[in-house]
Design an enzyme around this catalytic site. Structure first.
Site, short mmCIF file in Angstrom:
data_model
loop_
_atom_site.label_atom_id
_atom_site.label_comp_id
_atom_site.label_asym_id
_atom_site.label_seq_id
_atom_site.Cartn_x
_atom_site.Cartn_y
_atom_site.Cartn_z
N LYS A 129 0.85 -1.19 0.00
CA LYS A 129 0.00 0.00 0.00
C LYS A 129 0.88 1.23 0.00
CE LYS A 129 -3.90 2.23 0.37
NZ LYS A 129 -3.45 3.05 -0.79
N LYS A 156 4.86 2.22 8.46
CA LYS A 156 3.74 3.11 8.80
C LYS A 156 2.44 2.32 8.96
CE LYS A 156 3.80 6.76 6.21
NZ LYS A 156 3.61 7.71 5.09
N LYS A 176 5.35 1.84 -2.89
CA LYS A 176 5.37 3.24 -3.34
C LYS A 176 5.70 3.26 -4.82
CE LYS A 176 5.19 7.35 -1.29
NZ LYS A 176 4.55 7.55 0.02
N THR A 185 -4.36 13.16 6.25
CA THR A 185 -2.97 13.15 6.72
C THR A 185 -2.76 14.30 7.71
OG1 THR A 185 -2.33 12.21 4.60
CG2 THR A 185 -0.55 12.99 6.02
N ASN A 221 -0.90 19.56 0.21
CA ASN A 221 -2.06 18.92 0.88
C ASN A 221 -1.79 18.74 2.38
OD1 ASN A 221 -3.14 16.17 2.01
ND2 ASN A 221 -4.68 16.88 0.57
N SER A 263 -7.17 5.88 3.82
CA SER A 263 -7.12 5.08 2.58
C SER A 263 -7.64 3.67 2.88
CB SER A 263 -5.68 4.97 2.07
OG SER A 263 -5.35 6.06 1.27
N1 GLU Z 1 1.20 8.99 0.22
C1 GLU Z 1 0.68 8.88 1.54
C2 GLU Z 1 1.75 8.46 2.50
O1 GLU Z 1 2.92 8.64 2.27
C3 GLU Z 1 -0.59 8.05 1.61
C4 GLU Z 1 -0.46 6.63 1.13
C5 GLU Z 1 -1.78 5.88 1.00
O2 GLU Z 1 -2.83 6.43 1.32
O3 GLU Z 1 -1.70 4.73 0.57
O4 GLU Z 1 1.47 8.01 3.58
#
Ligand code: GLU
Length: 413
Positions: A66, A90, A102, A186, A217, A347
């Site tokens: 994810k 995370k 990612k 976030t 954001n 998410s």
């Molecule tokens: N890009 C965000 C992060 O670094 C969200 C990732 C997501 O929602 O999967 O946490």
């Protein structure tokens, strides 16, 4: 030292502190799969430009990979691998049933027309389609990507698969299965974490001063929700510069100003004075929120940080050298893999709602998100006390505890 190598420093400190089985450590130290793709795009002037993109699935031990997709001129494989590793940790810290991944594309989005951006986005999905899916790897927004881009990705993927599978991507618009509360999520989590940290430091949230680096954001929502929680936002920056006001800045009014100002910058906002990014990091405040990008608080400027708390909205804003200095100076650092987990948490809620085809109210989303963040904060804080380590190392201990158990039961070591 590259970013990935740097990112292993707190991981290794956690492995040592918790005496993790070296066999388990060896697995978590390497990404499972990394993909490099080349995407031809027919440009508006008739030429064809070939862009390079990546997708890394760092871990699928706890569930599907994810993590977001970043569009930036400085994207590279090492950065994508590191960001994927941070997603693994995370998601585990937040207690989500996900691994980490990612993606990224090397592109300066300001140089593309809307049509070129759409073509690039669809091309990227065409190239990674065999490796993603709602039970495999689930992309989302990251730097310079948003709900509009998620929409194109969703449309392209649906065409390739010949079926509607909204759970393969999160951060979508509400009209196509997005979740209420995702856009601000976030920033909301970052502020929840900061409020918990203020309690640890015995500072009242109401009237506490804060500084926000970045007004994308994450930065803009952190500033707005910190303001709503009664904190006084005294300085904010973006890529163009930084502004300061002792009386406090209203982030909602600043957002309106940024939308209408010619450069779309915070610079020149009424009632503020211009300062440098270096000045901003050294302001005397209760909380410093780095919400821009990696490597902002370094060996060179860490000793100048006067904030009591650093709450990391960005991924990797503090280098390991800086961490050492901040520890000596008794700055409480709420690490990225804990503090900015609110985005991926919502998410996850979006994915659950997609799988159920049943949607929650914004209040439900916020309540569930806040509960999970407070719980994760407490767990990490307690581990930091138990193992006598920083909250960053404690966050890795929290993640590793979960991942190592799952690896054991899977028979991986
Ligand atoms: N890009 C965000 C992060 O670094 C969200 C990732 C997501 O929602 O999967 O946490």
């Amino acid at each position: 030292m590259g970013l990935f190598e740097q990112s292993q420093i707190p991981l290794n400190a956690a492995i040592k502190a918790m005496k993790l089985d070296p066999n388990a450590a060896a697995i978590i130290e390497q990404p499972e799969r990394t993909l490099e793709v080349h995407i031809p795009v027919r440009m508006d002037d008739g030429t064809t430009q070939v862009f390079t993109g990546y997708r890394c699935q760092h871990s699928t031990v706890m569930g599907p990979a994810k993590g977001g997709v970043r569009y930036h001129q400085n994207v590279n494989m090492d950065e994508v691998k590191t960001l994927a590793f941070w997603m693994t940790c995370k998601c585990a810290v937040a207690g989500l049933p996900y691994g980490g991944g990612k993606g990224g594309v090397i592109v300066d989005v300001t140089k593309l027309s809307e049509r070129e951006l759409e073509a690039l986005t669809r091309g990227y999905i065409d190239k990674i389609a065999p490796f993603i899916g709602e039970k495999l790897d689930i992309p989302a927004p990251d730097m310079n990507t948003n709900a509009k881009i998620m929409g194109w990705m969703m449309d392209e993927f649906s065409k390739i698969k010949g079926r509607f599978e909204p759970g393969f991507i999160t951060g979508k618009d509400l009209s196509m299965g997005g979740s209420l509360g995702r856009t601000a999520a976030t920033g909301r989590g970052v502020v929840t974490a900061a409020i918990e940290a203020l309690k640890v430091r015995k500072i009242k949230a109401k009237g506490a001063t804060c500084v926000v680096q970045g007004f994308g954001n994450v930065g803009s929502w952190t500033a707005k929700l910190a303001h709503d929680a009664g904190l006084k936002v005294i300085a904010i920056s973006d890529v163009f510069g930084a502004i300061y006001s002792e009386k406090g800045i209203n982030p909602y009014k600043l957002s309106e100003y940024v939308a209408t100002s010619p450069q779309h910058s915070v610079k020149g906002f009424k009632g503020t004075k211009e300062i440098t990014n270096a000045d901003l990091l050294a302001i005397q405040a209760d909380v410093l929120f780095p919400c821009a990008m990696e490597g902002q608080i370094t060996k060179a400027n860490a000793a100048g940080v006067k904030a009591s708390i650093i709450c990391e909205g960005a991924n990797g804003p503090t280098t390991p050298d800086a961490d050492e200095i901040l520890k000596e100076h008794d700055v409480l650092v709420v690490p990225d893999i804990l503090a900015n987990g609110g985005g991926v948490t919502v998410s996850y809620f979006e994915w659950v709602q997609n799988l159920y085809r049943y949607f929650w109210t914004e209040e439900e989303v916020i309540e569930k998100q806040t509960d999970m963040m407070v719980k994760a904060f407490k767990e990490v804080y307690e581990l930091s006390q138990e193992y006598k380590v920083t909250m960053r190392v404690a966050a890795y201990i929290s993640a590793l505890k979960r991942i190592a158990v799952a690896m054991k039961f899977r028979g991986m070591y």
